[in-house]
Structure formats: C-alpha cells, structure tokens
Design a protein around this motif. Structure first.
Motif, short mmCIF file in Angstrom:
data_model
loop_
_atom_site.label_atom_id
_atom_site.label_comp_id
_atom_site.label_asym_id
_atom_site.label_seq_id
_atom_site.Cartn_x
_atom_site.Cartn_y
_atom_site.Cartn_z
N SER A 10 0.64 -1.18 -0.34
CA SER A 10 0.35 -0.41 0.12
C SER A 10 0.44 1.43 -0.10
CB SER A 10 -0.79 -0.49 0.76
OG SER A 10 -0.18 -0.02 2.44
N SER A 15 -3.05 5.37 -2.84
CA SER A 15 -4.41 6.43 -2.74
C SER A 15 -4.94 7.14 -3.75
CB SER A 15 -4.74 6.17 -1.21
OG SER A 15 -4.74 6.97 -0.45
N TYR A 47 -4.94 3.28 -5.57
CA TYR A 47 -6.46 2.23 -4.56
C TYR A 47 -6.99 2.98 -4.05
CZ TYR A 47 -8.51 0.19 -0.06
OH TYR A 47 -8.97 -0.37 0.83
N ASP A 48 -8.37 2.79 -4.44
CA ASP A 48 -9.69 4.05 -3.69
C ASP A 48 -9.88 3.62 -2.81
OD1 ASP A 48 -12.07 5.25 -3.92
OD2 ASP A 48 -12.49 5.09 -5.95
N LYS A 49 -9.91 4.11 -1.65
CA LYS A 49 -10.39 3.64 0.06
C LYS A 49 -12.14 3.91 0.00
CE LYS A 49 -6.27 5.75 2.48
NZ LYS A 49 -5.81 7.04 2.93
N ALA A 50 -12.80 4.63 -1.13
CA ALA A 50 -14.13 5.11 -0.59
C ALA A 50 -14.77 2.95 -1.41
CB ALA A 50 -15.03 6.10 -1.56
N THR A 51 -14.37 2.90 -2.26
CA THR A 51 -15.17 1.34 -2.71
C THR A 51 -14.22 0.33 -2.68
OG1 THR A 51 -13.18 1.78 -5.11
CG2 THR A 51 -15.46 3.29 -4.99
N ASP A 52 -13.16 0.28 -1.65
CA ASP A 52 -11.91 -1.06 -1.75
C ASP A 52 -11.61 -1.50 -3.10
OD1 ASP A 52 -10.36 -2.39 0.16
OD2 ASP A 52 -12.16 -3.72 0.14
N THR A 53 -10.99 -1.23 -3.76
CA THR A 53 -10.42 -1.55 -5.04
C THR A 53 -9.67 -0.69 -5.46
OG1 THR A 53 -11.86 -0.01 -6.34
CG2 THR A 53 -12.91 -2.32 -5.46
N SER A 56 -8.48 3.78 -9.02
CA SER A 56 -8.56 5.27 -9.08
C SER A 56 -7.14 5.31 -10.35
CB SER A 56 -7.98 5.70 -7.80
OG SER A 56 -7.76 7.00 -8.07
N TRP A 72 -2.45 -2.95 -2.41
CA TRP A 72 -2.75 -2.88 -1.29
C TRP A 72 -3.32 -3.86 -0.25
CZ3 TRP A 72 -3.51 2.43 0.74
CH2 TRP A 72 -3.84 2.88 1.87
N GLY A 73 -2.30 -3.89 0.81
CA GLY A 73 -2.79 -5.74 1.29
C GLY A 73 -1.59 -6.32 0.79
#
Length: 227
Positions: A10, A15, A47-53, A56, A72-73
């Motif tokens: 990450s 993000s 990484y898009d934190k809003a969609t957890d994907t 972006s 991410w992860g």
C-alpha cells in the motif's frame, strides 16, 4: 532505456489524491539521471479507499509513467508468483522493492518472509538473469511502536533481509539494500502511522535514489524538496 519497476504494498501503490513516492523518484531521476528511463509494470492505478478497489487514476499529478507492480494489502507472498511474468513482459531492468509489513502483520513470520524474498529473487532472475534489485527494509510504522512482538519480528526480518541481499548478490544480477530513512518519523512522515504523506514520499524516494547512486552511480543524491 533503463526500465525500473516499483514493486510494493500500500505504501507503493498509494491511494487516490496522492503523488506517491514513485512520482517523487521519477521527478528526481528526470533531473539527475542523464539518460533515457521509464517506470514499468503491469498496473497503473491507485487504491480507492471509497470503493476498496485499486481502480483510481486520481493522481495528484498524473503526468508521469504510472506503471508499477504494487497492491494494497499485498506482500512478498503475493508478488513472488507474479514477478517472473511481470519482469518478462515489462522487460524490467531494475526492481525497486518495498515489501514485508503486510507479510509480517498477517501472513508469515520473519524467517518465512525471508524465504519468500529468496524465491522472489530467484523468480525474477528466471525472467531476466541480469535484473538488478534495490530492496527497502520494513520502515518505521505505528504498529511496531505499539506491539513489541511485532516490532521484534520487523527487526529480525530486516536483519534477515540484509543477510539475504548479501548472500544472493552477484555481479551479473546485483542486489542493493536501501537504507531506512534515518529521519523517518511515523508522526511527521505518514498520515496514519503507516502510509507516507508528502514528506514520507520524498524520504522513501530518497532511499532508493541514494542506494542507486551509491551502489551503481545512477543519478545523484536526492535533494531535499526535489519534486
């Protein structure tokens, strides 16, 4: 053309809304390398934190080669099965690797993680026997400050990583161990105790730039405020 592949978790993918250390290093090398180069890899997104994907493209400045192999992860255990194909298809010359925090936090202990480093190096070399690698130790993070057993695992893994780099280094495919930024502060250089803010991005980029300059004569030392 020198082809560099950032490989990481990450802290490397970044993000939405961030520059990333990849961008900071790109800016630095544009000013100092003196030859053609680019960043390569099978992925481009943040990484898009809003969609957890990881979907972006909202970089703070998208005008740079955004390619990478980061997630991410994801850790050494995740990237090792992917690295040979990624190196081969991207024709990568240099791997800039920042992994380990996720592994130690969720998947493998220090010794197991170090074994995955060895497998990663071996797999990368099957795709390009002359590939170069710069490996960053696990850098300071808030969990290590609060969790003594985890901190001990981080310290042990970093020791094993240094030994692994020394053991596997060879003239045809050299390995470098980047230095943990000496001034890296989880309160000043991250936004949540783990993920770099702007100053943290600069310090991670500086770690890679310094290693490549000192080890191979690539570019110049990283100037404060570069990028």
């Amino acid at each position: 053309m020198l082809r560099l592949m950032p490989v990481g978790d990450s802290m490397t993918i970044g993000s939405a809304g961030e520059h990333t250390w990849r961008y900071r290093l790109w800016q630095h090398l544009c000013a100092t390398y003196g030859g053609p180069f680019t960043l390569v890899g099978p992925r481009e997104t943040l990484y898009d934190k809003a969609t957890d994907t990881a979907t972006s493209y909202a970089y703070a400045d998208p005008d740079f080669p955004r390619a990478h192999l980061a997630g991410w992860g994801e850790g050494w255990a995740h990237m090792t099965p992917l690295i040979a194909r990624s190196v081969r298809e991207a024709r990568a010359d240099v791997l800039l690797v920042s992994l380990g925090l996720i592994d130690l936090g969720f998947y493998t202990n220090a010794e197991q993680t170090a074994e995955n480093v060895r497998r990663f190096v071996d797999q990368a070399r099957t795709a390009n026997p002359r590939v170069r690698m710069v490996l960053l130790p696990v850098i300071p993070n808030v969990r290590a400050q609060a969790d003594a057993p985890f901190a001990a695992q981080v310290e042990l893994f970093n020791e094993l990583l240094a030994k692994t780099v020394a053991d596997l280094d060879e003239p045809r495919s050299p390995l470098l161990l980047a230095s943990t930024p000496s001034s890296y502060d989880v309160h000043m250089d991250t936004y949540d105790g783990t993920h770099p803010n702007a100053s943290g991005e600069h310090k991670i980029a500086a770690a890679y730039a310094g290693a490549m300059y000192e080890g191979w004569g690539f570019g110049q030392p990283y100037a404060a405020g570069t990028g």
